[in-house]
Design a protein around this motif. Sequence first.
Motif, PDB file in Angstrom:
ATOM      1  N   PHE A  58      -1.617   1.238 -16.280  1.00 18.62           N
ATOM      2  CA  PHE A  58      -0.734   1.559 -15.137  1.00 18.62           C
ATOM      3  C   PHE A  58       0.382   0.544 -14.953  1.00 18.62           C
ATOM      4  O   PHE A  58       1.271   0.750 -14.130  1.00 18.62           O
ATOM      5  CB  PHE A  58      -1.556   1.613 -13.833  1.00 18.62           C
ATOM      6  CG  PHE A  58      -2.386   0.368 -13.582  1.00 18.62           C
ATOM      7  CD1 PHE A  58      -1.818  -0.767 -13.049  1.00 18.62           C
ATOM      8  CD2 PHE A  58      -3.733   0.351 -13.913  1.00 18.62           C
ATOM      9  CE1 PHE A  58      -2.575  -1.909 -12.839  1.00 18.62           C
ATOM     10  CE2 PHE A  58      -4.499  -0.786 -13.706  1.00 18.62           C
ATOM     11  CZ  PHE A  58      -3.914  -1.914 -13.166  1.00 18.62           C
TER      12      PHE A  58
ATOM     13  N   PRO B 180      -8.780  -9.013  -8.563  1.00 18.33           N
ATOM     14  CA  PRO B 180      -8.539  -7.563  -8.554  1.00 18.33           C
ATOM     15  C   PRO B 180      -9.544  -6.800  -9.413  1.00 18.33           C
ATOM     16  O   PRO B 180      -9.824  -7.191 -10.539  1.00 18.33           O
ATOM     17  CB  PRO B 180      -7.133  -7.431  -9.139  1.00 18.33           C
ATOM     18  CG  PRO B 180      -6.489  -8.740  -8.855  1.00 18.33           C
ATOM     19  CD  PRO B 180      -7.600  -9.760  -8.980  1.00 18.33           C
TER      20      PRO B 180
ATOM     21  N   ASP C 293      -7.455  -6.207  -5.419  1.00 14.99           N
ATOM     22  CA  ASP C 293      -6.449  -5.137  -5.441  1.00 14.99           C
ATOM     23  C   ASP C 293      -7.138  -3.847  -5.864  1.00 14.99           C
ATOM     24  O   ASP C 293      -8.030  -3.877  -6.732  1.00 14.99           O
ATOM     25  CB  ASP C 293      -5.357  -5.410  -6.490  1.00 14.99           C
ATOM     26  CG  ASP C 293      -4.437  -6.554  -6.116  1.00 14.99           C
ATOM     27  OD1 ASP C 293      -4.387  -6.933  -4.945  1.00 14.99           O
ATOM     28  OD2 ASP C 293      -3.760  -7.063  -7.032  1.00 14.99           O
ATOM     29  N   PHE C 294      -6.695  -2.744  -5.266  1.00 18.76           N
ATOM     30  CA  PHE C 294      -7.240  -1.424  -5.611  1.00 18.76           C
ATOM     31  C   PHE C 294      -6.105  -0.441  -5.836  1.00 18.76           C
ATOM     32  O   PHE C 294      -5.093  -0.482  -5.135  1.00 18.76           O
ATOM     33  CB  PHE C 294      -8.101  -0.872  -4.473  1.00 18.76           C
ATOM     34  CG  PHE C 294      -9.331  -1.695  -4.224  1.00 18.76           C
ATOM     35  CD1 PHE C 294     -10.506  -1.435  -4.899  1.00 18.76           C
ATOM     36  CD2 PHE C 294      -9.288  -2.748  -3.313  1.00 18.76           C
ATOM     37  CE1 PHE C 294     -11.638  -2.203  -4.675  1.00 18.76           C
ATOM     38  CE2 PHE C 294     -10.413  -3.528  -3.089  1.00 18.76           C
ATOM     39  CZ  PHE C 294     -11.594  -3.252  -3.769  1.00 18.76           C
TER      40      PHE C 294
ATOM     41  N   PHE D  64      -3.264   0.368  -3.074  1.00 15.51           N
ATOM     42  CA  PHE D  64      -2.037   1.115  -3.361  1.00 15.51           C
ATOM     43  C   PHE D  64      -2.367   2.492  -3.893  1.00 15.51           C
ATOM     44  O   PHE D  64      -3.380   2.682  -4.558  1.00 15.51           O
ATOM     45  CB  PHE D  64      -1.217   0.389  -4.445  1.00 15.51           C
ATOM     46  CG  PHE D  64      -1.096  -1.088  -4.233  1.00 15.51           C
ATOM     47  CD1 PHE D  64      -0.155  -1.595  -3.362  1.00 15.51           C
ATOM     48  CD2 PHE D  64      -1.950  -1.975  -4.894  1.00 15.51           C
ATOM     49  CE1 PHE D  64      -0.044  -2.961  -3.156  1.00 15.51           C
ATOM     50  CE2 PHE D  64      -1.844  -3.346  -4.691  1.00 15.51           C
ATOM     51  CZ  PHE D  64      -0.884  -3.828  -3.820  1.00 15.51           C
ATOM     52  N   LYS D  65      -1.423   3.433  -3.658  1.00 14.86           N
ATOM     53  CA  LYS D  65      -1.496   4.714  -4.355  1.00 14.86           C
ATOM     54  C   LYS D  65      -0.992   4.476  -5.765  1.00 14.86           C
ATOM     55  O   LYS D  65       0.003   3.745  -5.942  1.00 14.86           O
ATOM     56  CB  LYS D  65      -0.529   5.720  -3.722  1.00 14.86           C
ATOM     57  CG  LYS D  65      -0.921   6.236  -2.394  1.00 14.86           C
ATOM     58  CD  LYS D  65       0.082   7.352  -2.053  1.00 14.86           C
ATOM     59  CE  LYS D  65       0.364   7.380  -0.585  1.00 14.86           C
ATOM     60  NZ  LYS D  65       1.440   8.272  -0.209  1.00 14.86           N
ATOM     61  N   TYR D  66      -1.621   5.133  -6.728  1.00 17.49           N
ATOM     62  CA  TYR D  66      -1.100   4.995  -8.089  1.00 17.49           C
ATOM     63  C   TYR D  66       0.348   5.481  -8.136  1.00 17.49           C
ATOM     64  O   TYR D  66       0.685   6.533  -7.603  1.00 17.49           O
ATOM     65  CB  TYR D  66      -1.953   5.794  -9.093  1.00 17.49           C
ATOM     66  CG  TYR D  66      -1.267   5.841 -10.430  1.00 17.49           C
ATOM     67  CD1 TYR D  66      -1.139   4.684 -11.186  1.00 17.49           C
ATOM     68  CD2 TYR D  66      -0.669   7.005 -10.899  1.00 17.49           C
ATOM     69  CE1 TYR D  66      -0.448   4.685 -12.384  1.00 17.49           C
ATOM     70  CE2 TYR D  66       0.026   7.021 -12.099  1.00 17.49           C
ATOM     71  CZ  TYR D  66       0.128   5.844 -12.823  1.00 17.49           C
ATOM     72  OH  TYR D  66       0.833   5.840 -14.001  1.00 17.49           O
TER      73      TYR D  66
ATOM     74  N   ARG E 190       4.689   4.367 -13.642  1.00 15.37           N
ATOM     75  CA  ARG E 190       5.768   3.475 -14.037  1.00 15.37           C
ATOM     76  C   ARG E 190       6.308   3.899 -15.395  1.00 15.37           C
ATOM     77  O   ARG E 190       5.517   4.059 -16.346  1.00 15.37           O
ATOM     78  CB  ARG E 190       5.303   1.999 -14.108  1.00 15.37           C
ATOM     79  CG  ARG E 190       4.551   1.504 -12.912  1.00 15.37           C
ATOM     80  CD  ARG E 190       5.218   1.803 -11.574  1.00 15.37           C
ATOM     81  NE  ARG E 190       6.501   1.168 -11.397  1.00 15.37           N
ATOM     82  CZ  ARG E 190       7.615   1.801 -11.000  1.00 15.37           C
ATOM     83  NH1 ARG E 190       7.610   3.111 -10.786  1.00 15.37           N
ATOM     84  NH2 ARG E 190       8.726   1.148 -10.847  1.00 15.37           N
TER      85      ARG E 190
HETATM   86  N1  5AD Z   1       0.684   1.813  -9.229  1.00 13.14           N
HETATM   87  C1  5AD Z   1       0.046   1.315  -8.149  1.00 13.14           C
HETATM   88  N2  5AD Z   1      -0.337   0.039  -8.045  1.00 13.14           N
HETATM   89  C2  5AD Z   1      -0.061  -0.778  -9.077  1.00 13.14           C
HETATM   90  N3  5AD Z   1      -0.309  -2.078  -9.265  1.00 13.14           N
HETATM   91  C3  5AD Z   1       0.174  -2.435 -10.462  1.00 13.14           C
HETATM   92  N4  5AD Z   1       0.747  -1.378 -11.078  1.00 13.14           N
HETATM   93  C4  5AD Z   1       0.610  -0.336 -10.226  1.00 13.14           C
HETATM   94  C5  5AD Z   1       0.977   1.025 -10.283  1.00 13.14           C
HETATM   95  N5  5AD Z   1       1.597   1.536 -11.343  1.00 13.14           N
HETATM   96  C6  5AD Z   1      -1.054  -2.898  -8.309  1.00 13.14           C
HETATM   97  C7  5AD Z   1      -2.359  -3.413  -8.940  1.00 13.14           C
HETATM   98  C8  5AD Z   1      -2.060  -4.844  -9.183  1.00 13.14           C
HETATM   99  C9  5AD Z   1      -1.122  -5.166  -8.040  1.00 13.14           C
HETATM  100  C10 5AD Z   1      -0.297  -6.388  -8.223  1.00 13.14           C
HETATM  101  O1  5AD Z   1      -0.291  -4.026  -7.965  1.00 13.14           O
HETATM  102  O2  5AD Z   1      -3.403  -3.255  -7.999  1.00 13.14           O
HETATM  103  O3  5AD Z   1      -3.219  -5.665  -9.179  1.00 13.14           O
END
Ligand code: 5AD
Length: 465
Positions: free
Chosen positions: A177, A279, A319-320, A350-352, A355
């Motif tokens: 991700f 994390p 972190d999630f 965070f929501k995915y 990127r």
């Molecule tokens: N989408 C959502 N959260 C993300 N993180 C990193 N990339 C993404 C993504 N594409 C979050 C992860 C990481 C934190 C710094 O940001 O949880 O540990």
Amino acid sequence: MRAVNPFREWPMRKLFIKTYGCQMNVYDSDRMADLLAPLGYGVVETPEDADMVILNTCHIREKAAEKVYSELGRLRALKDAKAESGGKMLIAVAGCVAQAEGAEIISRQPSVDMVVGPQSYHRLPEMIARVTRGCSAVLETEFPVEEKFDSLPEERISRGASAFLTVQEGCDKFCTFCVVPYTRGAEFSRPPADIEREARRLVNSGVREITLLGQNVNAYHGNGPDGKDWGLARLIRALADIDGLERLRYTTSHPRDMDDELIAAHGELEKLMPYLHLPVQSGSDRVLSAMNRQHGRDDYFRLVERIRAARKDIALSSDFIVGFPGETDKDFDDTMDLVRQVGFAGAFSFKYSPRPGTPASLESQLPDEVKHARLQSLQALLFEQQSAFNKSCEGKIFSVLFEKAGRKQGQAVGRSPYLQPVHAEGALSLIGTLHKVRIAAALPNSLRGVLVEADARTQAKEFAH
Ligand code: 5AD
Ligand code: SF4
């Protein structure tokens, strides 16, 4: 606010830096200010009338680039206004959006004079010289990370009692991700001798707490002065010997790189604060594997057990990501279950966000409503845990590093060992120092405390009555 430049009395130029994203960007912004101070630039708190504006950007989640472009639109108006009054405002875009977007930024927003990646900002002085000589916009997005640290000034402007120090950059893990391996490049560790020198300078300038930074900080591997390979634990031990340095922290760690020596250091070094950001991202083995995290949920449980065995008062944060492609209700339940089993003192979730250029962005995406609902549930649970942790601190005596004046008169704010903001009356003269505080009340995001001596005096007075 008046621009302050400790190096030169003249000609004072105003530098405004806006920092987005992680603590490494905060460090980089400070270092850019250090670098430009000898050129006469002093930091100001608003962009109006600035001679130079730097946007130090973050690309970790969606809309980062869009936010930067809209900020650039606003800056363009300020730049035009300055030009009308016969002045000149230089605009630089730095950080991970600069790295990812490169020349695209200049073509979309021609008022930008410089685009500089996170490994190239040591070249800012020559870029400024080129632009002021009349060159069109200049771009630097190479990866000479070693050169960067060697080229930064040794002197750092004094900025209070707590400082960041970047010891490692880049990442070789390639979680599916994450853009970091693409924007910050391969892992690079600074030599321990350089880090120690920077730490000593910070301490001499009044710093009492240093947070060692790296995208993958516990993967740190430097060539020690004894000719041996030093991991993060060895580095922390050396820094803990510096007189006057009272607290050490490090962030961000990857569970795979928590080695025995580092875990042991938590049990042995009093200066190493009992708060660890570790994390995990998900509690589902299926999702962890799709994320290429290189650890499972049981690995995380075992690791937490070992860390707690080494230091029983340690608190964890994490972190999630919810709504990763393919995440089912069951996978999400596994995440909730992991949170309940581990218990966190704080966490980011965070929501995915897909990127560009990362493998997971090519997978089919979950609907936003699903991501949203899961995030709400997770955040409610994490908030409950954070509030309970804060509540459990009531009545305890913490050593607090006071950093600044509070909003109320006579009140100062510092940080507990667990990074909670602590407000205390009568502590203004203590700014820059550590002091014992009895925690009187817990709020969800901060603590209120009473200085221990003041507390003792009050009790003595009450007794006299
Ligand atoms: N989408 C959502 N959260 C993300 N993180 C990193 N990339 C993404 C993504 N594409 C979050 C992860 C990481 C934190 C710094 O940001 O949880 O540990
Ligand atoms: Fe990104 Fe961290 Fe994974 Fe590296 S370990 S790819 S920085 S999330």
